[in-house]
Scaffold this motif. Structure first.
Motif, PDB file in Angstrom:
ATOM      1  N   PHE A  13       0.896  -1.363   0.140  1.00  0.00           N
ATOM      2  CA  PHE A  13       0.046  -0.243   0.016  1.00  0.00           C
ATOM      3  C   PHE A  13       0.848   1.289   0.027  1.00  0.00           C
ATOM      4  O   PHE A  13       0.641   2.279  -0.844  1.00  0.00           O
ATOM      5  N   THR A  14       1.775   1.273   0.830  1.00  0.00           N
ATOM      6  CA  THR A  14       2.890   2.454   1.119  1.00  0.00           C
ATOM      7  C   THR A  14       3.642   2.604  -0.268  1.00  0.00           C
ATOM      8  O   THR A  14       3.693   3.541  -0.735  1.00  0.00           O
ATOM      9  N   VAL A  15       4.064   1.480  -0.887  1.00  0.00           N
ATOM     10  CA  VAL A  15       4.808   1.448  -1.991  1.00  0.00           C
ATOM     11  C   VAL A  15       4.094   2.061  -3.338  1.00  0.00           C
ATOM     12  O   VAL A  15       4.562   2.988  -3.905  1.00  0.00           O
ATOM     13  N   LEU A  16       2.854   1.500  -3.566  1.00  0.00           N
ATOM     14  CA  LEU A  16       2.156   2.097  -4.681  1.00  0.00           C
ATOM     15  C   LEU A  16       1.647   3.273  -4.454  1.00  0.00           C
ATOM     16  O   LEU A  16       1.582   4.206  -5.416  1.00  0.00           O
ATOM     17  N   THR A  17       1.305   3.723  -3.092  1.00  0.00           N
ATOM     18  CA  THR A  17       0.860   5.069  -2.986  1.00  0.00           C
ATOM     19  C   THR A  17       1.922   6.049  -3.377  1.00  0.00           C
ATOM     20  O   THR A  17       1.660   7.214  -3.911  1.00  0.00           O
ATOM     21  N   ILE A  22       1.674  11.448  -6.600  1.00  0.00           N
ATOM     22  CA  ILE A  22       2.142  12.725  -7.291  1.00  0.00           C
ATOM     23  C   ILE A  22       1.190  13.184  -8.090  1.00  0.00           C
ATOM     24  O   ILE A  22       1.237  14.271  -8.532  1.00  0.00           O
ATOM     25  N   VAL A  23       0.343  12.343  -8.736  1.00  0.00           N
ATOM     26  CA  VAL A  23      -0.519  12.967  -9.810  1.00  0.00           C
ATOM     27  C   VAL A  23      -1.414  13.983  -9.406  1.00  0.00           C
ATOM     28  O   VAL A  23      -1.659  14.897  -9.915  1.00  0.00           O
ATOM     29  N   GLY A  24      -2.008  13.471  -8.180  1.00  0.00           N
ATOM     30  CA  GLY A  24      -2.822  14.788  -7.515  1.00  0.00           C
ATOM     31  C   GLY A  24      -2.174  15.621  -6.961  1.00  0.00           C
ATOM     32  O   GLY A  24      -2.793  16.762  -6.344  1.00  0.00           O
ATOM     33  N   LEU A  25      -0.970  15.810  -6.826  1.00  0.00           N
ATOM     34  CA  LEU A  25      -0.040  16.915  -6.392  1.00  0.00           C
ATOM     35  C   LEU A  25       0.652  17.825  -6.977  1.00  0.00           C
ATOM     36  O   LEU A  25       1.463  18.762  -6.771  1.00  0.00           O
ATOM     37  N   LEU A  26       0.563  17.423  -8.520  1.00  0.00           N
ATOM     38  CA  LEU A  26       1.556  18.037  -9.674  1.00  0.00           C
ATOM     39  C   LEU A  26       1.115  19.497  -9.436  1.00  0.00           C
ATOM     40  O   LEU A  26       2.241  20.378  -9.536  1.00  0.00           O
ATOM     41  N   PRO A  27      -0.017  20.048  -9.541  1.00  0.00           N
ATOM     42  CA  PRO A  27      -0.182  21.612  -9.352  1.00  0.00           C
ATOM     43  C   PRO A  27       0.741  22.272  -8.390  1.00  0.00           C
ATOM     44  O   PRO A  27       1.187  23.358  -8.661  1.00  0.00           O
ATOM     45  N   CYS A 138      -6.210  -0.564  -2.482  1.00  0.00           N
ATOM     46  CA  CYS A 138      -6.270   0.433  -1.352  1.00  0.00           C
ATOM     47  C   CYS A 138      -5.629   1.578  -1.565  1.00  0.00           C
ATOM     48  O   CYS A 138      -6.011   2.704  -1.228  1.00  0.00           O
ATOM     49  N   ALA A 139      -4.317   1.404  -2.195  1.00  0.00           N
ATOM     50  CA  ALA A 139      -3.740   2.735  -2.327  1.00  0.00           C
ATOM     51  C   ALA A 139      -4.344   3.496  -3.514  1.00  0.00           C
ATOM     52  O   ALA A 139      -4.670   4.838  -3.303  1.00  0.00           O
ATOM     53  N   THR A 140      -5.086   2.876  -4.401  1.00  0.00           N
ATOM     54  CA  THR A 140      -5.766   3.633  -5.483  1.00  0.00           C
ATOM     55  C   THR A 140      -7.244   4.158  -4.839  1.00  0.00           C
ATOM     56  O   THR A 140      -7.442   5.206  -4.872  1.00  0.00           O
ATOM     57  N   VAL A 141      -7.997   3.263  -4.037  1.00  0.00           N
ATOM     58  CA  VAL A 141      -9.141   3.795  -3.463  1.00  0.00           C
ATOM     59  C   VAL A 141      -9.039   4.751  -2.034  1.00  0.00           C
ATOM     60  O   VAL A 141      -9.805   5.750  -2.139  1.00  0.00           O
ATOM     61  N   PHE A 142      -7.915   4.539  -1.360  1.00  0.00           N
ATOM     62  CA  PHE A 142      -7.995   5.458  -0.401  1.00  0.00           C
ATOM     63  C   PHE A 142      -6.582   6.319  -0.351  1.00  0.00           C
ATOM     64  O   PHE A 142      -6.515   7.613   0.086  1.00  0.00           O
ATOM     65  N   GLY A 143      -5.408   5.627  -0.617  1.00  0.00           N
ATOM     66  CA  GLY A 143      -4.093   6.275  -0.426  1.00  0.00           C
ATOM     67  C   GLY A 143      -4.148   7.565  -1.405  1.00  0.00           C
ATOM     68  O   GLY A 143      -3.693   8.707  -0.898  1.00  0.00           O
ATOM     69  N   ILE A 144      -4.520   7.424  -2.733  1.00  0.00           N
ATOM     70  CA  ILE A 144      -4.276   8.453  -3.588  1.00  0.00           C
ATOM     71  C   ILE A 144      -5.345   9.503  -3.282  1.00  0.00           C
ATOM     72  O   ILE A 144      -4.682  10.840  -3.018  1.00  0.00           O
ATOM     73  N   MET A 243     -12.828   7.759  -6.507  1.00  0.00           N
ATOM     74  CA  MET A 243     -12.959   6.803  -5.400  1.00  0.00           C
ATOM     75  C   MET A 243     -13.721   5.538  -5.781  1.00  0.00           C
ATOM     76  O   MET A 243     -13.449   4.402  -5.327  1.00  0.00           O
ATOM     77  N   GLY A 244     -14.793   5.986  -6.416  1.00  0.00           N
ATOM     78  CA  GLY A 244     -16.007   4.841  -6.424  1.00  0.00           C
ATOM     79  C   GLY A 244     -15.313   3.790  -7.680  1.00  0.00           C
ATOM     80  O   GLY A 244     -15.519   2.486  -7.552  1.00  0.00           O
ATOM     81  N   PHE A 245     -14.651   4.423  -8.528  1.00  0.00           N
ATOM     82  CA  PHE A 245     -13.850   3.461  -9.586  1.00  0.00           C
ATOM     83  C   PHE A 245     -12.798   2.507  -8.974  1.00  0.00           C
ATOM     84  O   PHE A 245     -12.721   1.490  -9.260  1.00  0.00           O
ATOM     85  N   GLY A 246     -12.318   3.055  -8.036  1.00  0.00           N
ATOM     86  CA  GLY A 246     -11.422   2.319  -7.138  1.00  0.00           C
ATOM     87  C   GLY A 246     -12.091   1.332  -6.540  1.00  0.00           C
ATOM     88  O   GLY A 246     -11.382   0.185  -6.145  1.00  0.00           O
ATOM     89  N   ALA A 247     -13.020   1.744  -5.819  1.00  0.00           N
ATOM     90  CA  ALA A 247     -13.870   0.750  -4.805  1.00  0.00           C
ATOM     91  C   ALA A 247     -14.321  -0.634  -5.371  1.00  0.00           C
ATOM     92  O   ALA A 247     -14.179  -1.516  -5.024  1.00  0.00           O
ATOM     93  N   VAL A 248     -14.901  -0.536  -6.794  1.00  0.00           N
ATOM     94  CA  VAL A 248     -15.178  -1.668  -7.317  1.00  0.00           C
ATOM     95  C   VAL A 248     -14.122  -2.413  -7.703  1.00  0.00           C
ATOM     96  O   VAL A 248     -14.327  -3.655  -8.181  1.00  0.00           O
ATOM     97  N   GLY A 249     -12.971  -1.829  -7.789  1.00  0.00           N
ATOM     98  CA  GLY A 249     -11.790  -2.754  -7.976  1.00  0.00           C
ATOM     99  C   GLY A 249     -11.436  -3.840  -6.934  1.00  0.00           C
ATOM    100  O   GLY A 249     -10.846  -4.659  -7.272  1.00  0.00           O
ATOM    101  N   LEU A 250     -12.106  -3.649  -5.791  1.00  0.00           N
ATOM    102  CA  LEU A 250     -12.100  -4.603  -4.746  1.00  0.00           C
ATOM    103  C   LEU A 250     -12.672  -6.053  -5.404  1.00  0.00           C
ATOM    104  O   LEU A 250     -12.094  -7.094  -4.901  1.00  0.00           O
ATOM    105  N   VAL A 251     -13.662  -5.560  -5.866  1.00  0.00           N
ATOM    106  CA  VAL A 251     -14.350  -6.945  -6.458  1.00  0.00           C
ATOM    107  C   VAL A 251     -13.633  -7.352  -7.696  1.00  0.00           C
ATOM    108  O   VAL A 251     -13.437  -8.730  -7.633  1.00  0.00           O
ATOM    109  N   GLY A 252     -13.210  -6.735  -8.541  1.00  0.00           N
ATOM    110  CA  GLY A 252     -12.386  -7.409  -9.566  1.00  0.00           C
ATOM    111  C   GLY A 252     -11.119  -7.815  -9.180  1.00  0.00           C
ATOM    112  O   GLY A 252     -10.578  -8.940  -9.681  1.00  0.00           O
ATOM    113  N   ASN A 253     -10.417  -7.561  -8.329  1.00  0.00           N
ATOM    114  CA  ASN A 253      -9.308  -8.095  -7.516  1.00  0.00           C
ATOM    115  C   ASN A 253      -9.448  -9.490  -6.926  1.00  0.00           C
ATOM    116  O   ASN A 253      -8.915 -10.494  -7.472  1.00  0.00           O
ATOM    117  N   SER A 254     -10.847  -9.787  -6.331  1.00  0.00           N
ATOM    118  CA  SER A 254     -11.148 -11.028  -6.082  1.00  0.00           C
ATOM    119  C   SER A 254     -11.533 -11.834  -7.151  1.00  0.00           C
ATOM    120  O   SER A 254     -11.044 -13.149  -6.947  1.00  0.00           O
TER     121      SER A 254
END
Length: 384
Positions: A13-17, A22-27, A138-144, A243-254
């Motif tokens: 989680f920490t590694v991928l975050t 940085i994408v959200g912090l670029l400006p 989780c890095a996508t859903v919460f970390g970013i 965030m919703g886009f990342g959350a449905v990824g939990l289902v896809g991951n399983s």
């Protein structure tokens, strides 16, 4: 042996975050370091292409080392590099702070996956790696999103400082609770690991990862822009949709973890085929809340599944050097991420933003065709 895998997932989680935050912090970074946003965006390119170019070689070299010490060392490097980013005085120091963790990410991800397989056995590789991939999701859903909120509230430097503390804390947890697990697969020599590149099947697997990630990131890189300009959403609503886009990824991951254990290439082609539906439908559905949510749910779930499926595909294709094979997938994926961003930008400039989903679908369709071709009889002798 669930605890070691969960610890590796938390570290992941920490590694991928660290890679994607940085994408959200670029400006903010651009303003503070007095560069343009496009110049700051080169930090993203630097990270992705460093992973692609150096990942396989570093993973092959590091495969000889004790896993516990290696993972702890990588997390300590991440803590130091994020701390350096938090105090960076110019774009060059920031570039160094991004270069260093890019060298460690593929090593951690490839060897953590191999360690998980060693713990549970190859028959359950997909489900074990799915648990580690949960940290990625989780890095996508919460970390970013949370990192971006911290950046908005306290400044982008605070976001990197928090990541530095998290990396240090995860290193301490691994030191205290990660056991030294015996290898079920004997380590290969450096030349032996590179020898797997002679396999046409493996070459096809790597090309498939490049195509899959190129297709995904042709559109995903500019998803926020699509939601703002085509759907008319404000920044807050875009954030919730992401965030919703990342959350449905939990289902896809399983789902991906179960499907890839049965048939890796069929799982890859199947999820790609379903993703095409979401990509083609996303732009026409922009003015329909329900339609847009369904299109994004299909896209988000299949994208998360393909992160996992692509990773396990390479591991199963090269059982004699699974960590090196995993690093090849990571390299191919990051090459695809970089190419996808370039292709998506070209599509926007020449064909328009509304054509982005269809263009990405064309690349994903080519991935379906390649996956089916790799399943053909001509590759079966090498597959065995």
């Amino acid at each position: 042996m669930l605890l070691p895998i969960l610890l590796l997932a938390a570290a992941g989680f920490t590694v991928l975050t660290t890679e994607f935050i940085i994408v959200g912090l670029l400006p903010g970074i651009a303003r503070d370091l007095q560069v343009s946003v496009s110049q700051a965006g080169l930090l993203v390119t630097l990270f992705a292409f460093t992973v692609a170019c150096c990942g396989p070689f570093l993973t092959a070299w590091c495969a000889r080392f004790d896993r516990k010490r290696l993972f702890i060392g990588i997390l300590l490097v991440f803590a130091a590099s994020n701390a350096l980013a938090a105090v960076a005085s110019n774009i060059y120091v920031m570039g160094l702070a991004r270069l260093i963790p890019a060298l460690g990410l593929p090593v951690f991800w490839a060897l953590a996956s191999e360690t998980a397989v060693d713990i549970v056995g190859p028959a359950y590789a997909g489900r074990a790696i799915a648990k580690i991939s949960f940290g990625v999701v989780c890095a996508t859903v919460f970390g970013i999103p949370v990192g971006t909120l911290i950046g908005d509230a306290l400044g982008w430097r605070a976001a990197f400082a928090v990541l530095a503390v998290l990396a240090l804390a995860k290193a301490l947890l691994l030191y205290g609770y990660l056991p030294r697990t015996p290898r079920q697969t004997p380590a290969s020599s450096l030349l032996g690991q590179f020898g797997i590149l002679r396999s046409r099947l493996l070459q096809g697997h790597v090309l498939l990862s490049v195509l899959v990630f190129s297709g995904m990131f042709t559109a995903y890189t500019y998803l926020a822009d699509m939601l703002e300009r085509l759907a008319g959403f404000d920044g807050s609503r875009v954030g919730w949709y992401l965030m919703g886009f990342g959350a449905v990824g939990l289902v896809g991951n399983s789902l991906g973890g179960r499907a890839v254990d049965r048939h890796p290439l069929l799982a890859s082609s199947g999820f790609c085929a379903v993703m095409v539906i979401g990509l083609v439908a996303v732009v026409p559905s922009m003015q329909s809340t329900v339609g847009l949510m369904l299109a994004l749910a299909i896209w988000g779930a299949t994208q998360a599944a393909l992160f996992l499926v692509s990773h396990v595909r390479l591991i199963k294709a090269a059982p004699k050097a699974p960590a090196f094979a995993a690093s090849l997938n990571i390299a191919g994926a990051n090459l695809g991420i970089g190419l996808g961003a370039v292709i998506g930008g070209w599509v926007i400039d020449t064909l328009g933003l509304a054509r982005l989903g269809f263009s990405a679908a064309v690349l994903i369709t080519s991935s379906v065709i390649l996956g089916l071709w790799l399943m053909s009889a001509r590759f079966q002798p090498e597959a065995s």
